[in-house]
Scaffold this active site. Structure first.
Site: not given
Length: 129
Positions: A2, A36, A41, A72
């Protein structure tokens, strides 16, 4: 992803350690196991001009948006969002003890057809592992 975008009222500056807050949010995003590492950020932007509720200048706010990729399921998104929200809430505890604060957090899914990326961080993380 995200990308966590945080906007906050300027009157929180003396009440919140924002370096600690953004690090806590980054760690929480990692802890979810959903995102990941190379895509995470976290950034915070101060709103120098804001008026809240009845105009009382003591009122403060922090709004966080988690921009995530699609794919998701709802339960995964809810679990990840709640975990990040808890980290934000803990980091804001000192401010809640001293003033009135409105804390909000939402997840926005990014449409993959309308999203372009170039990121060499993923490769660098693989090489350093």
């Amino acid at each position: 992803m995200p990308h966590v975008v945080i906007e906050y009222s300027a009157n929180l500056d003396g009440l919140v350690d924002f370096e600690a807050l953004i690090e806590a949010v980054r760690v929480a995003a990692v802890e979810t196991g959903v995102f990941p590492l190379g895509g995470i950020r976290v950034r915070a932007h101060r709103a120098d001009h804001a008026v809240i509720a009845d105009g009382n200048p003591a009122h403060a706010f922090l709004d966080a948006t988690l921009k995530i990729g699609t794919g998701r399921d709802l339960e995964t998104r809810k679990r990840a969002g709640a975990h990040v929200f808890q980290a934000l809430s803990r980091a804001l505890d000192p401010a809640f003890e001293k003033t009135t604060v409105a804390l909000s957090c939402e997840i926005r899914e990014i449409d993959p057809e309308l999203n372009w990326k170039r990121n060499s961080i993923h490769d660098a993380l693989k090489q350093s592992a």
